[in-house]
Scaffold this motif. Structure first.
Motif, PDB file in Angstrom:
ATOM      1  N   ALA A  44       3.601  -1.059  -1.446  1.00  0.00           N
ATOM      2  CA  ALA A  44       2.312  -0.359  -1.532  1.00  0.00           C
ATOM      3  C   ALA A  44       1.327  -0.890  -0.493  1.00  0.00           C
ATOM      4  CB  ALA A  44       1.735  -0.507  -2.938  1.00  0.00           C
ATOM      5  N   LEU A  45       1.294  -2.213  -0.319  1.00  0.00           N
ATOM      6  CA  LEU A  45       0.381  -2.798   0.663  1.00  0.00           C
ATOM      7  C   LEU A  45       0.817  -2.485   2.092  1.00  0.00           C
ATOM      8  CD1 LEU A  45      -0.253  -6.291  -0.984  1.00  0.00           C
ATOM      9  CD2 LEU A  45      -1.785  -4.325  -0.951  1.00  0.00           C
ATOM     10  N   MET A  46       2.131  -2.464   2.315  1.00  0.00           N
ATOM     11  CA  MET A  46       2.636  -2.167   3.651  1.00  0.00           C
ATOM     12  C   MET A  46       2.505  -0.690   4.005  1.00  0.00           C
ATOM     13  SD  MET A  46       3.453  -4.964   5.119  1.00  0.00           S
ATOM     14  CE  MET A  46       4.513  -4.532   6.495  1.00  0.00           C
ATOM     15  N   ILE A  47       2.328   0.173   2.990  1.00  0.00           N
ATOM     16  CA  ILE A  47       2.054   1.598   3.237  1.00  0.00           C
ATOM     17  C   ILE A  47       0.552   1.817   3.420  1.00  0.00           C
ATOM     18  CG2 ILE A  47       2.076   3.904   2.206  1.00  0.00           C
ATOM     19  CD1 ILE A  47       4.718   3.150   0.863  1.00  0.00           C
ATOM     20  N   GLY A  48      -0.239   1.198   2.532  1.00  0.00           N
ATOM     21  CA  GLY A  48      -1.681   1.396   2.586  1.00  0.00           C
ATOM     22  C   GLY A  48      -2.327   0.830   3.834  1.00  0.00           C
ATOM     23  N   THR A  49      -1.819  -0.308   4.313  1.00  0.00           N
ATOM     24  CA  THR A  49      -2.414  -0.945   5.487  1.00  0.00           C
ATOM     25  C   THR A  49      -2.297  -0.098   6.752  1.00  0.00           C
ATOM     26  OG1 THR A  49      -1.974  -3.132   4.531  1.00  0.00           O
ATOM     27  CG2 THR A  49      -2.460  -3.040   6.871  1.00  0.00           C
ATOM     28  N   PRO A  50      -1.084   0.368   7.106  1.00  0.00           N
ATOM     29  CA  PRO A  50      -1.016   1.214   8.311  1.00  0.00           C
ATOM     30  C   PRO A  50      -1.734   2.548   8.137  1.00  0.00           C
ATOM     31  CG  PRO A  50       1.120   1.106   7.228  1.00  0.00           C
ATOM     32  CD  PRO A  50       0.255   0.076   6.586  1.00  0.00           C
ATOM     33  N   GLY A 110      -1.691  -1.610  -4.895  1.00  0.00           N
ATOM     34  CA  GLY A 110      -0.995  -2.797  -4.430  1.00  0.00           C
ATOM     35  C   GLY A 110      -1.685  -4.081  -4.857  1.00  0.00           C
ATOM     36  N   MET A 111      -3.014  -4.113  -4.818  1.00  0.00           N
ATOM     37  CA  MET A 111      -3.742  -5.316  -5.192  1.00  0.00           C
ATOM     38  C   MET A 111      -3.659  -5.568  -6.694  1.00  0.00           C
ATOM     39  SD  MET A 111      -4.486  -6.487  -2.344  1.00  0.00           S
ATOM     40  CE  MET A 111      -5.229  -7.971  -3.014  1.00  0.00           C
ATOM     41  N   VAL A 112      -3.677  -4.502  -7.487  1.00  0.00           N
ATOM     42  CA  VAL A 112      -3.503  -4.667  -8.940  1.00  0.00           C
ATOM     43  C   VAL A 112      -2.125  -5.258  -9.220  1.00  0.00           C
ATOM     44  CG1 VAL A 112      -3.270  -3.454 -11.138  1.00  0.00           C
ATOM     45  CG2 VAL A 112      -5.129  -2.851  -9.575  1.00  0.00           C
TER      46      VAL A 112
END
Length: 201
Positions: free
Chosen positions: A125-131, A155-157
């Motif tokens: 989730a973080l690797m999708i949200g960041t880009p 992702g943070m949750v």
């Protein structure tokens, strides 16, 4: 030196390349491309390891380490570039620092814990949200910006929940390996001799 481990090394090398593209060149589109490749290698190395039966202890350490290094470095880069807020970086880093400190203190290194599905989903989730957030800046797209924060928020949750699970697992393993259990305290009689039927651990 296995194929999966070499793929993981490629993911390590993608991190400084991303930092250079974003901070020095301001090439946000190429930065998104590099992150996409890094995300693909995260899945490919595991797939290849299973298919070729090339799993290794080094790979089990390198794979999550590459994920953590990439996430922290990418987040710091985007905070410096004023794309991400500082509080998100702190929320990402502080649990990792606590978990690493506890692991080093109790186990002097790797606690040999398996990566959970929640942990892998969190990373995805973080690797999708960041880009996507970087892409939103490149395209000046409000829709992409909102969608990116949906992934980042989820992702943070999951990051906080995964930290809690890993922390509990580390403490449980420490108690299991280093603290005496009820059977150990009752295994000797008052004279200091072993009770009948009790063997040494």
């Amino acid at each position: 030196m296995t194929i999966p481990n070499l793929i993981t090394v490629v993911r390590f090398l993608g991190t400084p390349l991303f930092v250079w593209l974003v901070l020095s060149r301001h090439e946000y589109g190429w930065g998104v491309f590099v992150l996409a490749i890094m995300g693909c290698t995260d899945w490919i190395d595991g797939f290849v390891a299973r298919k070729l039966n090339q799993t290794s202890q080094l790979g089990r350490i390198m794979d999550p380490l590459a994920d953590r290094v990439a996430l922290v470095a990418v987040t710091i880069t985007l905070v410096v570039a004023h794309i991400l807020p500082l509080w998100l970086l702190l929320l990402l880093v502080i649990p990792d620092v606590v978990l690493l400190s506890v692991t080093l203190y109790f186990f002097r290194g790797d606690a040999d814990l398996k990566v959970t599905m929640l942990g892998k989903t969190r990373t995805a989730a973080l690797m999708i949200g960041t880009p996507m957030l970087l892409l939103a800046k490149a395209l000046d797209s409000d829709f992409t910006f909102v969608l990116a924060w949906v992934f980042l928020g989820a992702g943070m949750v999951m990051h906080v929940i995964a930290f809690s699970q890993y922390f509990v697992a580390v403490m449980a393993k420490h108690r299991e390996l280093h603290l005496p259990g009820p059977d150990d305290t009752n295994s000797t009689d008052s004279s200091g001799h072993q009770a009948p039927g009790q063997g040494r651990q």
